[in-house]
Design a protein around this motif. Structure first.
Motif, short mmCIF file in Angstrom:
data_model
loop_
_atom_site.label_atom_id
_atom_site.label_comp_id
_atom_site.label_asym_id
_atom_site.label_seq_id
_atom_site.Cartn_x
_atom_site.Cartn_y
_atom_site.Cartn_z
N ASP A 1 41.10 30.52 34.10
CA ASP A 1 40.78 31.94 34.31
C ASP A 1 40.66 32.31 35.79
N LEU A 2 41.46 31.66 36.63
CA LEU A 2 41.47 32.01 38.04
C LEU A 2 42.13 33.38 38.25
N SER A 3 41.76 34.04 39.32
CA SER A 3 42.20 35.43 39.56
C SER A 3 43.55 35.48 40.27
N TRP A 4 44.60 35.17 39.53
CA TRP A 4 45.93 35.16 40.13
C TRP A 4 46.44 36.57 40.43
N ASP A 5 45.68 37.59 40.00
CA ASP A 5 46.05 38.96 40.33
C ASP A 5 45.63 39.35 41.75
N ASP A 6 44.95 38.47 42.44
CA ASP A 6 44.52 38.75 43.81
C ASP A 6 45.75 38.93 44.71
N THR A 7 45.84 40.05 45.39
CA THR A 7 47.01 40.36 46.22
C THR A 7 46.78 40.04 47.70
N SER B 1 40.33 34.98 51.42
CA SER B 1 41.04 35.06 50.15
C SER B 1 40.08 34.74 49.02
N SER B 2 39.80 35.72 48.16
CA SER B 2 38.89 35.47 47.05
C SER B 2 39.47 34.45 46.07
N LEU B 3 40.80 34.45 45.91
CA LEU B 3 41.42 33.47 45.02
C LEU B 3 41.25 32.06 45.56
N LEU B 4 41.49 31.88 46.86
CA LEU B 4 41.34 30.54 47.44
C LEU B 4 39.87 30.11 47.40
N GLN B 5 38.96 31.04 47.64
CA GLN B 5 37.54 30.70 47.53
C GLN B 5 37.20 30.30 46.09
N GLN B 6 37.76 31.02 45.15
CA GLN B 6 37.52 30.72 43.74
C GLN B 6 38.04 29.31 43.41
N ILE B 7 39.23 29.00 43.89
CA ILE B 7 39.80 27.67 43.67
C ILE B 7 38.90 26.60 44.29
N CYS B 8 38.44 26.85 45.50
CA CYS B 8 37.59 25.87 46.18
C CYS B 8 36.31 25.61 45.40
N LEU B 9 35.69 26.65 44.88
CA LEU B 9 34.46 26.46 44.12
C LEU B 9 34.69 25.65 42.86
N PRO C 1 30.16 27.97 28.92
CA PRO C 1 31.18 28.69 28.15
C PRO C 1 32.13 29.44 29.08
N ARG C 2 33.42 29.46 28.74
CA ARG C 2 34.42 30.12 29.56
C ARG C 2 34.88 31.41 28.91
N LYS C 3 35.17 32.40 29.73
CA LYS C 3 35.76 33.63 29.23
C LYS C 3 37.22 33.37 28.92
N THR C 4 37.76 34.08 27.95
CA THR C 4 39.16 33.88 27.58
C THR C 4 40.10 34.64 28.50
N ALA C 5 39.64 35.76 29.05
CA ALA C 5 40.50 36.56 29.93
C ALA C 5 40.26 36.18 31.38
N PRO C 6 41.30 36.22 32.24
CA PRO C 6 41.13 35.91 33.65
C PRO C 6 40.13 36.86 34.30
N ARG C 7 39.36 36.35 35.22
CA ARG C 7 38.43 37.19 35.94
C ARG C 7 39.17 38.04 36.96
N PRO C 8 38.71 39.25 37.22
CA PRO C 8 39.33 40.05 38.26
C PRO C 8 39.08 39.43 39.62
N ALA C 9 39.99 39.71 40.56
CA ALA C 9 39.81 39.17 41.90
C ALA C 9 38.65 39.85 42.59
N PHE C 10 37.78 39.07 43.19
CA PHE C 10 36.69 39.64 43.96
C PHE C 10 36.22 38.60 44.95
N GLN C 11 35.47 39.04 45.95
CA GLN C 11 34.96 38.11 46.94
C GLN C 11 33.70 37.44 46.42
N PHE C 12 33.67 36.12 46.43
CA PHE C 12 32.51 35.40 45.92
C PHE C 12 31.30 35.64 46.80
N ASN C 13 30.17 35.79 46.16
CA ASN C 13 28.91 35.90 46.87
C ASN C 13 28.52 34.51 47.34
#
Length: 268
Positions: A19-25, A141-149, A242-254
């Protein structure tokens, strides 16, 4: 705790990257590309091993639960490579087919005993845990930060898994022999840290880690691993969320979320 427990953990963790945010532009800036592109290429290559030698070494032990766990572990590492490769492709950065650092580590893993292979793996996991923290702070990059976490969570458990394996090996070792191999491993850890700093200090600097901070972060992870080996009862397997079934929207991690857990001090 047994290898069957680790098999269960890895099996339940198989969807953790779905569920990574691949919609991040967001596109990496020129500064960010200079800071992280080369090192990401190298770490992506390092995560992509097929693990044939490791799998055969574990298979030779005759422990079917360990075989099942290591197969899933290798699959998880390859999942890291796929995610990093997809991110690099999204940013127009080529993946590498070969790197000399990866070649060195592959040869080290294939040299010596099964215990040697696990020690080399543990060394790489400790370095990766520190490296992905630096990358997290080196980009917007919120996506790269998400991947790192996500990868940091995995690396934490990978370190625990390798320590659990070493505990089993220690029970079959003499005290003197174990002590000697520990000193050799400490030397390998120091040498690897120097090599990584020399090779990827641009990323580490960008992530807020100078040479002293990097050495301190590696030392902290090393000591955490040694504490688990000395006190096997402290080794933990994270309970799955528990994981969500839909990808999370792109956002900057706190950043407050990033500092939770045993890696908190290096992320601050």
């Amino acid at each position: 705790m047994t290898f069957a427990d680790w098999t269960t953990y890895f099996r339940q963790n198989q969807t953790h990257l779905d569920d990574l945010s691949w919609d991040d532009t967001y596109r990496l800036t020129a500064r960010e590309r200079r800071a992280v592109a080369r090192s990401l290429q190298h770490f992506q290559r390092g995560e992509s091993s097929e693990g044939k030698h490791l799998y055969q070494r574990v298979k030779d032990t005759g422990n079917t639960d360990h075989v099942a766990a290591i197969r899933l572990f290798i699959g998880e590492e390859q999942g890291h490579a796929r995610v990093l490769g997809r991110f690099l492709g999204k940013q127009g950065i080529a993946c590498l087919r070969q790197t000399w650092v990866d070649d060195v580590f592959r040869r080290l893993r294939q040299w010596g005993t099964f215990e040697t292979t696990i020690r080399v793996l543990l060394t790489a996991e400790i370095i990766a845990a520190v490296y992905y923290r630096a990358v997290f702070h080196a980009t917007y990059s919120s996506l790269l930060q998400q991947i790192c976490l996500r990868l940091l969570r995995d690396e934490e458990m990978h370190i625990n898994f390798q320590c659990f394996t070493l505990v089993q090996e220690r029970r079959r070792s003499s005290r003197a022999g174990w002590w000697l191999r520990q000193q050799l491993h400490r030397g390998l850890m120091v040498g690897t840290s120097v090599l990584v700093w020399l090779s990827y200090n641009r990323t580490l600097w960008a992530g807020g880690m100078g040479p002293v901070g990097f050495a301190a972060a590696v030392s902290a992870e090393w000591e955490r691993a040694q504490d688990m080996i000395r006190q096997p009862g402290s080794i933990e397997i994270r309970r799955q969320e528990p994981r969500k079934t839909a990808p999370r929207p792109a956002f900057q991690f706190n950043q407050a979320r990033a500092v939770a857990g045993p890696m908190a001090s290096a992320l601050r």
